[in-house]
Write a protein that holds these residues in place. Structure first.
Motif, PDB file in Angstrom:
ATOM      1  N   PRO A   1       0.817  -1.219   0.000  1.00 56.63           N
ATOM      2  CA  PRO A   1       0.000   0.000   0.000  1.00 56.63           C
ATOM      3  C   PRO A   1       0.852   1.271   0.000  1.00 56.63           C
ATOM      4  O   PRO A   1       1.708   1.454   0.863  1.00 56.63           O
ATOM      5  N   VAL A   2       0.638   2.130  -0.991  1.00 52.63           N
ATOM      6  CA  VAL A   2       1.283   3.437  -1.064  1.00 52.63           C
ATOM      7  C   VAL A   2       0.240   4.460  -1.510  1.00 52.63           C
ATOM      8  O   VAL A   2      -0.797   4.105  -2.080  1.00 52.63           O
ATOM      9  N   ALA A   3       0.528   5.729  -1.264  1.00 55.81           N
ATOM     10  CA  ALA A   3      -0.424   6.794  -1.595  1.00 55.81           C
ATOM     11  C   ALA A   3      -0.267   7.294  -3.022  1.00 55.81           C
ATOM     12  O   ALA A   3      -1.152   7.991  -3.532  1.00 55.81           O
ATOM     13  N   GLY A   4       0.834   6.977  -3.659  1.00 53.82           N
ATOM     14  CA  GLY A   4       1.081   7.427  -5.017  1.00 53.82           C
ATOM     15  C   GLY A   4       2.446   6.969  -5.470  1.00 53.82           C
ATOM     16  O   GLY A   4       3.284   6.557  -4.654  1.00 53.82           O
ATOM     17  N   LEU A   5       2.662   7.021  -6.777  1.00 49.19           N
ATOM     18  CA  LEU A   5       3.940   6.602  -7.361  1.00 49.19           C
ATOM     19  C   LEU A   5       4.339   7.569  -8.450  1.00 49.19           C
ATOM     20  O   LEU A   5       3.535   7.891  -9.339  1.00 49.19           O
ATOM     21  N   ALA A   6       5.585   8.033  -8.406  1.00 47.56           N
ATOM     22  CA  ALA A   6       6.172   8.819  -9.496  1.00 47.56           C
ATOM     23  C   ALA A   6       7.492   8.166  -9.866  1.00 47.56           C
ATOM     24  O   ALA A   6       8.317   7.891  -8.988  1.00 47.56           O
ATOM     25  N   THR A   7       7.685   7.898 -11.149  1.00 50.41           N
ATOM     26  CA  THR A   7       8.965   7.357 -11.609  1.00 50.41           C
ATOM     27  C   THR A   7       9.671   8.402 -12.462  1.00 50.41           C
ATOM     28  O   THR A   7       9.035   9.130 -13.221  1.00 50.41           O
ATOM     29  N   LEU A   8      10.993   8.447 -12.315  1.00 48.57           N
ATOM     30  CA  LEU A   8      11.827   9.420 -13.018  1.00 48.57           C
ATOM     31  C   LEU A   8      12.858   8.657 -13.843  1.00 48.57           C
ATOM     32  O   LEU A   8      13.730   7.985 -13.290  1.00 48.57           O
ATOM     33  N   ALA A   9      12.760   8.730 -15.163  1.00 48.99           N
ATOM     34  CA  ALA A   9      13.718   8.056 -16.051  1.00 48.99           C
ATOM     35  C   ALA A   9      13.914   6.605 -15.645  1.00 48.99           C
ATOM     36  O   ALA A   9      15.032   6.130 -15.474  1.00 48.99           O
ATOM     37  N   ALA A  10      12.803   5.887 -15.489  1.00 46.40           N
ATOM     38  CA  ALA A  10      12.849   4.510 -15.003  1.00 46.40           C
ATOM     39  C   ALA A  10      12.544   3.524 -16.132  1.00 46.40           C
ATOM     40  O   ALA A  10      11.525   3.663 -16.811  1.00 46.40           O
ATOM     41  N   PRO A  11      13.380   2.522 -16.337  1.00 48.62           N
ATOM     42  CA  PRO A  11      13.103   1.533 -17.394  1.00 48.62           C
ATOM     43  C   PRO A  11      12.083   0.500 -16.930  1.00 48.62           C
ATOM     44  O   PRO A  11      12.084   0.085 -15.766  1.00 48.62           O
ATOM     45  N   TRP A  12      11.224   0.081 -17.824  1.00 48.39           N
ATOM     46  CA  TRP A  12      10.287  -1.016 -17.547  1.00 48.39           C
ATOM     47  C   TRP A  12      10.236  -1.986 -18.729  1.00 48.39           C
ATOM     48  O   TRP A  12      10.400  -3.179 -18.563  1.00 48.39           O
ATOM     49  N   HIS A  13      10.029  -1.455 -19.924  1.00 46.95           N
ATOM     50  CA  HIS A  13      10.049  -2.283 -21.128  1.00 46.95           C
ATOM     51  C   HIS A  13      11.491  -2.345 -21.640  1.00 46.95           C
ATOM     52  O   HIS A  13      11.903  -1.563 -22.493  1.00 46.95           O
ATOM     53  N   PHE A  14      12.252  -3.303 -21.127  1.00 44.93           N
ATOM     54  CA  PHE A  14      13.679  -3.359 -21.424  1.00 44.93           C
ATOM     55  C   PHE A  14      13.941  -3.693 -22.893  1.00 44.93           C
ATOM     56  O   PHE A  14      15.041  -3.449 -23.391  1.00 44.93           O
ATOM     57  N   ALA A  15      12.936  -4.217 -23.587  1.00 47.97           N
ATOM     58  CA  ALA A  15      13.093  -4.432 -25.024  1.00 47.97           C
ATOM     59  C   ALA A  15      13.319  -3.115 -25.750  1.00 47.97           C
ATOM     60  O   ALA A  15      13.852  -3.094 -26.867  1.00 47.97           O
ATOM     61  N   GLY A  16      12.946  -2.006 -25.118  1.00 49.97           N
ATOM     62  CA  GLY A  16      13.141  -0.689 -25.706  1.00 49.97           C
ATOM     63  C   GLY A  16      14.593  -0.284 -25.848  1.00 49.97           C
ATOM     64  O   GLY A  16      14.891   0.713 -26.521  1.00 49.97           O
ATOM     65  N   TYR A  17      15.505  -1.031 -25.252  1.00 49.30           N
ATOM     66  CA  TYR A  17      16.928  -0.745 -25.450  1.00 49.30           C
ATOM     67  C   TYR A  17      17.375  -1.111 -26.865  1.00 49.30           C
ATOM     68  O   TYR A  17      18.395  -0.614 -27.339  1.00 49.30           O
ATOM     69  N   GLY A  18      16.635  -1.975 -27.527  1.00 48.53           N
ATOM     70  CA  GLY A  18      16.969  -2.328 -28.901  1.00 48.53           C
ATOM     71  C   GLY A  18      18.384  -2.850 -29.041  1.00 48.53           C
ATOM     72  O   GLY A  18      18.850  -3.672 -28.245  1.00 48.53           O
ATOM     73  N   ALA A  19      19.095  -2.343 -30.044  1.00 49.62           N
ATOM     74  CA  ALA A  19      20.440  -2.833 -30.342  1.00 49.62           C
ATOM     75  C   ALA A  19      21.423  -2.572 -29.205  1.00 49.62           C
ATOM     76  O   ALA A  19      22.405  -3.306 -29.061  1.00 49.62           O
ATOM     77  N   ALA A  20      21.155  -1.548 -28.376  1.00 52.11           N
ATOM     78  CA  ALA A  20      22.074  -1.238 -27.281  1.00 52.11           C
ATOM     79  C   ALA A  20      22.142  -2.365 -26.262  1.00 52.11           C
ATOM     80  O   ALA A  20      23.132  -2.489 -25.537  1.00 52.11           O
ATOM     81  N   SER A  21      21.115  -3.197 -26.202  1.00 51.68           N
ATOM     82  CA  SER A  21      21.137  -4.292 -25.237  1.00 51.68           C
ATOM     83  C   SER A  21      22.261  -5.278 -25.556  1.00 51.68           C
ATOM     84  O   SER A  21      22.801  -5.924 -24.649  1.00 51.68           O
ATOM     85  N   GLY A  22      22.623  -5.382 -26.831  1.00 47.69           N
ATOM     86  CA  GLY A  22      23.705  -6.295 -27.197  1.00 47.69           C
ATOM     87  C   GLY A  22      25.013  -5.940 -26.528  1.00 47.69           C
ATOM     88  O   GLY A  22      25.717  -6.815 -26.020  1.00 47.69           O
ATOM     89  N   ALA A  23      25.347  -4.640 -26.499  1.00 48.97           N
ATOM     90  CA  ALA A  23      26.585  -4.208 -25.851  1.00 48.97           C
ATOM     91  C   ALA A  23      26.529  -4.450 -24.352  1.00 48.97           C
ATOM     92  O   ALA A  23      27.531  -4.846 -23.734  1.00 48.97           O
ATOM     93  N   MET A  24      25.350  -4.224 -23.747  1.00 55.28           N
ATOM     94  CA  MET A  24      25.224  -4.453 -22.303  1.00 55.28           C
ATOM     95  C   MET A  24      25.406  -5.925 -21.973  1.00 55.28           C
ATOM     96  O   MET A  24      26.092  -6.285 -20.999  1.00 55.28           O
ATOM     97  N   LEU A  25      24.811  -6.800 -22.772  1.00 54.74           N
ATOM     98  CA  LEU A  25      24.922  -8.236 -22.507  1.00 54.74           C
ATOM     99  C   LEU A  25      26.333  -8.741 -22.790  1.00 54.74           C
ATOM    100  O   LEU A  25      26.827  -9.635 -22.088  1.00 54.74           O
ATOM    101  N   GLU A  26      26.993  -8.167 -23.782  1.00 56.42           N
ATOM    102  CA  GLU A  26      28.392  -8.527 -24.048  1.00 56.42           C
ATOM    103  C   GLU A  26      29.271  -8.158 -22.859  1.00 56.42           C
ATOM    104  O   GLU A  26      30.149  -8.928 -22.440  1.00 56.42           O
ATOM    105  N   MET A  27      29.030  -6.967 -22.286  1.00 55.67           N
ATOM    106  CA  MET A  27      29.774  -6.542 -21.102  1.00 55.67           C
ATOM    107  C   MET A  27      29.521  -7.499 -19.942  1.00 55.67           C
ATOM    108  O   MET A  27      30.451  -7.904 -19.230  1.00 55.67           O
ATOM    109  N   TRP A  28      28.258  -7.896 -19.748  1.00 54.56           N
ATOM    110  CA  TRP A  28      27.901  -8.780 -18.651  1.00 54.56           C
ATOM    111  C   TRP A  28      28.553 -10.152 -18.823  1.00 54.56           C
ATOM    112  O   TRP A  28      29.089 -10.718 -17.858  1.00 54.56           O
ATOM    113  N   GLU A  29      28.532 -10.700 -20.028  1.00 50.83           N
ATOM    114  CA  GLU A  29      29.144 -12.012 -20.240  1.00 50.83           C
ATOM    115  C   GLU A  29      30.642 -11.973 -19.961  1.00 50.83           C
ATOM    116  O   GLU A  29      31.205 -12.928 -19.418  1.00 50.83           O
ATOM    117  N   ALA A  30      31.290 -10.862 -20.313  1.00 46.44           N
ATOM    118  CA  ALA A  30      32.723 -10.741 -20.032  1.00 46.44           C
ATOM    119  C   ALA A  30      32.984 -10.637 -18.532  1.00 46.44           C
ATOM    120  O   ALA A  30      34.003 -11.133 -18.030  1.00 46.44           O
TER     121      ALA A  30
END
Length: 355
Positions: free
Chosen positions: A168-197
């Protein structure tokens, strides 16, 4: 002028980009054909390393604790507003000198608290994103005398949304918050490459070091990273702009490591699998959906964000798009008029808290 093939020599600084060797490699790559730019950026880096720093402020008092996390109280009167920072980089971005959003909010007629996630220990190795909400964030909220308004920044906004869907909360405000991570598009490849390394090191240590994440941020816009040090070297070191730069860079170059469980969730389930965007993230036995919140909600989206692109936003009915960058929307010169004040007005407009 500087020989672009020469190896920059630096003493071990107390302050500087983390990790410095990778930063210097990037600097050389970006300015190899422009020795004057390399010289200017290195001069700016040295000036940043040598800049005087005031003693850090004492931690604000604890309003509540849960595990390693603490709710820091900034005072004020009226409705309780809890700010939830990202797990990446310290919470100080919301309390940054003269650009302190939380202190300004406390002066606007709200009681304000800020989540301090604390430093993960060996026992936190397997703490994933869900556990951070169930074992840390939700228990902090539930110790308050009334449901608060949650304001979450960056990944803290992702977590605040999940908490608001299950607590229970009285309200929610998000600031520059990701939710649909598919929206990273091609940039996700670089992030996952970094993570695998980095994965073998993270699994050996039980945490993902902040240095790995910082290097990943540089890769999003290396030219801008180098250019800001070039510019800093030309500033009056005693001027307000230089002081603000040092405060912001010290924040960007600091931060606790991510527990291994949270890192796995972030990259394997969120970035690679888009679990939140697909409705496949379960918290407290509930599949979290931004479209089924029981509280008023608003999201502030940065239209020029490289770290959290606008395409990753949750898609709440009340969406406010800002022509500000990821960090600029919090501490930039236009942040007060474009984010702080609209956020305060939105919170003030919420139905009165029941007592």
């Amino acid at each position: 002028m500087t020989d672009p093939d020469a190896t920059p020599q630096f003493s071990a600084p107390q302050h500087g980009p983390r990790p410095l060797p990778l930063f210097l490699d990037m600097l050389r790559s970006e300015t190899a054909a422009e020795p004057d730019r390399m010289s200017a950026a290195m001069a700016g880096l040295r000036a940043y390393q040598n800049a005087p720093r005031p003693a850090p402020p004492a931690p604000m008092p604890a309003l509540a604790t849960a595990g390693r996390a603490t709710l820091r109280y900034y005072g004020g009167r009226g409705r309780m507003v809890v700010f939830v920072p990202s797990l990446i980089n310290p919470p100080a971005i919301l309390d940054l000198g003269e650009a302190s959003l939380v202190r300004w909010m406390a002066a606007q007629g709200f009681r304000v608290a800020l989540v301090d996630w604390g430093a993960p220990g060996a026992a936190d190795r397997d703490m994933d994103m869900t556990a951070h909400i169930e074992a840390l964030l939700a228990p902090l909220i539930e110790q308050l005398d009334a449901p608060p308004v949650l304001v979450g920044y960056c990944l803290g906004g992702t977590m605040a949304l999940a908490a608001a869907a299950t607590t229970p909360v009285a309200g929610l405000a998000t600031l520059a918050a990701p939710w649909h991570f598919a929206g990273y598009g091609a940039a996700s490849g670089a992030m996952l490459e970094m993570w695998e390394a980095a994965r073998p090191t993270a699994e050996a240590l039980g945490v993902l070091p902040m240095e790995v994440l910082q290097a990943g941020f540089w890769r999003l816009d290396p030219a801008r990273t180098v250019a800001k040090y070039e510019s800093f070297g030309r500033l009056d070191p005693d001027g307000a702009a230089a002081h603000a730069f040092v405060r912001l860079e010290d924040w960007a170059n600091a931060g606790e490591p991510l527990p291994l469980g949270a890192a796995r969730d972030l990259f394997d389930r969120f970035v690679a699998g888009d679990a939140p965007g697909k409705g496949a993230w379960t918290v407290r036995g509930t599949a979290v959906s931004p479209y089924a919140l029981a509280c008023p909600a608003v999201e502030f989206v940065s239209a020029t964000d490289r770290i959290v692109p606008a395409a990753t936003a949750a898609g709440l009915a009340d969406r406010r798009d800002l022509a500000l960058g990821h960090v600029g929307m919090i501490v930039g010169g236009r942040a007060r008029a474009m984010l702080w004040e609209p956020l305060a007005h939105w919170i003030a407009s919420l139905p009165a808290a029941r007592v």
